[in-house]
Design an enzyme around this catalytic site. Structure first.
Site, PDB file in Angstrom:
ATOM      1  N   SER A 199      -1.795  22.384  -6.019  1.00  0.00           N
ATOM      2  CA  SER A 199      -2.906  21.526  -5.592  1.00  0.00           C
ATOM      3  C   SER A 199      -3.190  21.713  -4.105  1.00  0.00           C
ATOM      4  CB  SER A 199      -2.541  20.060  -5.854  1.00  0.00           C
ATOM      5  OG  SER A 199      -3.410  19.196  -5.169  1.00  0.00           O
ATOM      6  N   TYR A 203     -10.524  22.168  -3.512  1.00  0.00           N
ATOM      7  CA  TYR A 203     -11.674  21.253  -3.441  1.00  0.00           C
ATOM      8  C   TYR A 203     -12.624  21.811  -2.395  1.00  0.00           C
ATOM      9  CZ  TYR A 203      -8.999  17.709  -6.017  1.00  0.00           C
ATOM     10  OH  TYR A 203      -8.289  17.024  -6.971  1.00  0.00           O
ATOM     11  N   THR A 239     -11.853  22.586  -8.575  1.00  0.00           N
ATOM     12  CA  THR A 239     -11.975  21.356  -9.363  1.00  0.00           C
ATOM     13  C   THR A 239     -13.382  20.801  -9.185  1.00  0.00           C
ATOM     14  OG1 THR A 239      -9.627  20.981  -9.132  1.00  0.00           O
ATOM     15  CG2 THR A 239     -10.970  19.069  -9.716  1.00  0.00           C
TER      16      THR A 239
HETATM   17  C1  FNR Z   1      -3.762  15.313 -11.063  1.00  0.00           C
HETATM   18  N1  FNR Z   1      -4.754  16.256 -11.294  1.00  0.00           N
HETATM   19  C2  FNR Z   1      -5.232  17.006 -10.256  1.00  0.00           C
HETATM   20  N2  FNR Z   1      -6.170  17.958 -10.480  1.00  0.00           N
HETATM   21  C3  FNR Z   1      -6.643  18.720  -9.475  1.00  0.00           C
HETATM   22  O1  FNR Z   1      -7.497  19.561  -9.713  1.00  0.00           O
HETATM   23  N3  FNR Z   1      -6.154  18.556  -8.213  1.00  0.00           N
HETATM   24  C4  FNR Z   1      -5.221  17.622  -7.899  1.00  0.00           C
HETATM   25  O2  FNR Z   1      -4.797  17.500  -6.752  1.00  0.00           O
HETATM   26  C5  FNR Z   1      -4.745  16.794  -8.946  1.00  0.00           C
HETATM   27  N4  FNR Z   1      -3.840  15.831  -8.697  1.00  0.00           N
HETATM   28  C6  FNR Z   1      -3.323  15.091  -9.748  1.00  0.00           C
HETATM   29  C7  FNR Z   1      -2.315  14.152  -9.473  1.00  0.00           C
HETATM   30  C8  FNR Z   1      -1.740  13.463 -10.533  1.00  0.00           C
HETATM   31  C9  FNR Z   1      -0.653  12.470 -10.256  1.00  0.00           C
HETATM   32  C10 FNR Z   1      -2.161  13.709 -11.868  1.00  0.00           C
HETATM   33  C11 FNR Z   1      -1.523  12.984 -13.034  1.00  0.00           C
HETATM   34  C12 FNR Z   1      -3.164  14.608 -12.120  1.00  0.00           C
HETATM   35  C13 FNR Z   1      -5.198  16.542 -12.687  1.00  0.00           C
HETATM   36  C14 FNR Z   1      -4.320  17.610 -13.331  1.00  0.00           C
HETATM   37  O3  FNR Z   1      -4.548  18.866 -12.773  1.00  0.00           O
HETATM   38  C15 FNR Z   1      -4.606  17.743 -14.839  1.00  0.00           C
HETATM   39  O4  FNR Z   1      -5.981  17.899 -15.031  1.00  0.00           O
HETATM   40  C16 FNR Z   1      -4.108  16.541 -15.640  1.00  0.00           C
HETATM   41  O5  FNR Z   1      -2.925  16.005 -15.119  1.00  0.00           O
HETATM   42  C17 FNR Z   1      -3.871  16.981 -17.090  1.00  0.00           C
HETATM   43  O6  FNR Z   1      -3.513  15.913 -17.888  1.00  0.00           O
HETATM   44  P1  FNR Z   1      -1.993  15.537 -18.274  1.00  0.00           P
HETATM   45  O7  FNR Z   1      -1.285  16.818 -18.635  1.00  0.00           O
HETATM   46  O8  FNR Z   1      -1.418  14.877 -17.070  1.00  0.00           O
HETATM   47  O9  FNR Z   1      -2.188  14.625 -19.427  1.00  0.00           O
END
Ligand code: FNR
Length: 362
Positions: A107, A131, A157
């Site tokens: 990330s 981002y 994203t």
């Molecule tokens: C995320 N997700 C996420 N996505 C992204 O593009 N950049 C980010 O910094 C983050 N940060 C983030 C933090 C936390 C705590 C979570 C739970 C999720 C989304 C992540 O990439 C992904 O799309 C989801 O977590 C997928 O779903 P599941 O596997 O958690 O159910």
């Protein structure tokens, strides 16, 4: 580790040991968390149509994504601030993915920098999630650093022009504790300062004016393949292909951005149809077991990614825990494939699944 036989066991353990604010931030979703729940339950709306007597003495799980080889069609999704759940954070998770022979996505909002993760996990296939900041030079610099550090793809994203309405975060004005920082940024951008929390960070710094033209811009400044993450409709999938992305993540950000959008697995068939093989299609959201991976592959995903499960693994025992989670999903997928007569991921075709409603109507 014997009490940990499925991903949910890791989740239960993490929810027991992590502080309340950390659990709220990692587990929670947007609004009434309808989409968060649906990401899980929607997998039950599909049944597997197993084929038997097919010689499954050798089952090959290998996959590839954006030219990178993977030992299985399941990688680690980008999640922010992993040192909140374990001191070794992103470095441990990246090493675990490497040990498991699969892709790790870092990330932008990580608590270890691009360079630290590259040094900690030189042999892991790493992609960088991006981002688009109001100040384009911030994004440009991140891209250059990811390239220099050996990351193999960019994952932009596209579902986060503003921060989702996460009630649990809003109640505690979630922000990073003082000993951690957003490691990819200089001091002035690195803190969710003054107790304002992540919500204000995102809303102040991300460009809410981003459009598909910015993907064209991004393509002009990098040779890395670009994936977009957060597409849920055929219309957007077609546009993404037209602007030249190499891959599309069907994702609702783990239910954290817009509530009451479809589950990722529900949106997958329409996106896969619209893309028609012109780009790779991946899925994340609610994947917790081998049957989920199998269904996503049958419905058009080439690869799936785990978000929270990797965090629950980290919370358990850092690198070992993430490896444990990946190994469980791998073992489950192998069993599911064998029991449904598939000896390679290319055998997992649409004919291997059917809507559960097909049966209840009978
Ligand atoms: C995320 N997700 C996420 N996505 C992204 O593009 N950049 C980010 O910094 C983050 N940060 C983030 C933090 C936390 C705590 C979570 C739970 C999720 C989304 C992540 O990439 C992904 O799309 C989801 O977590 C997928 O779903 P599941 O596997 O958690 O159910």
């Amino acid at each position: 580790m014997s009490s940990l036989v499925c991903v949910d066991d890791y989740e239960r353990h993490a929810l027991r040991i992590l502080p309340r604010s950390v659990v709220d931030f990692h587990r929670g979703g947007a609004g009434e968390e309808h989409t968060l729940r649906r990401n899980r339950t929607a997998f039950q709306s599909w049944y597997i149509r197993p084929r038997v007597m097919r010689d499954v003495s050798c089952v090959d799980l290998r996959a590839s994504a954006l030219g990178c080889e993977a030992s299985m069609p399941c990688g680690v999704a980008p999640t922010s601030m992993q040192r909140l759940v374990h001191a070794d954070g992103e470095c441990a998770a990246a090493r675990a993915a490497g040990e498991a022979g699969t892709v790790f996505i870092l990330s932008t909002l990580s608590t270890s920098s691009v360079e630290e993760v590259a040094a900690a996990a030189p042999d892991t296939t790493k992609w960088f999630q991006l981002y688009i900041y109001k100040d384009r030079s911030v994004t440009r610099e991140l891209v250059a650093r990811a390239e220099r550090a050996g990351f193999k793809a960019l994952v932009v994203t596209v579902d986060s022009a503003v921060y989702g309405m996460r009630r649990a975060d809003m109640r505690c004005a979630f922000s990073l504790p003082a000993h951690l920082r957003m490691a990819n940024f200089s001091e002035d951008m690195a803190h969710t300062s003054g107790g304002e929390g992540l919500l204000d960070y995102v809303n102040n710094l991300y460009d809410q004016g981003v459009t598909w033209k910015d993907i064209t811009w991004l393509r002009s400044i990098t040779k890395l393949p670009i994936a977009v993450k957060g597409v849920l409709t055929a219309e957007d999938a077609r546009t993404a292909v037209e602007v030249g992305v190499s891959a599309i993540f069907v994702s609702n950000h783990g239910g954290r951005q817009l509530d009451t959008v479809p589950a990722a697995i529900e949106a997958l068939p329409e996106v896969a149809r619209a893309v028609g093989g012109r780009a790779e299609v991946y899925l994340d959201g609610g994947v917790r077991q081998g049957t989920d991976v199998f269904k996503a592959l049958a419905l058009g995903a080439r690869m799936v990614f785990l978000g929270r499960p990797a965090l629950w693994g980290l919370a358990h025992s850092g690198q070992r825990g993430v490896r444990g989670v990946l190994d469980i999903v791998r073992a489950e997928l192998r069993t599911v494939m064998a029991l449904s007569g598939c000896t390679s991921v290319s055998d997992i075709t649409p004919a291997m699944v059917a809507p559960a409603s097909t049966y209840s109507r009978l």
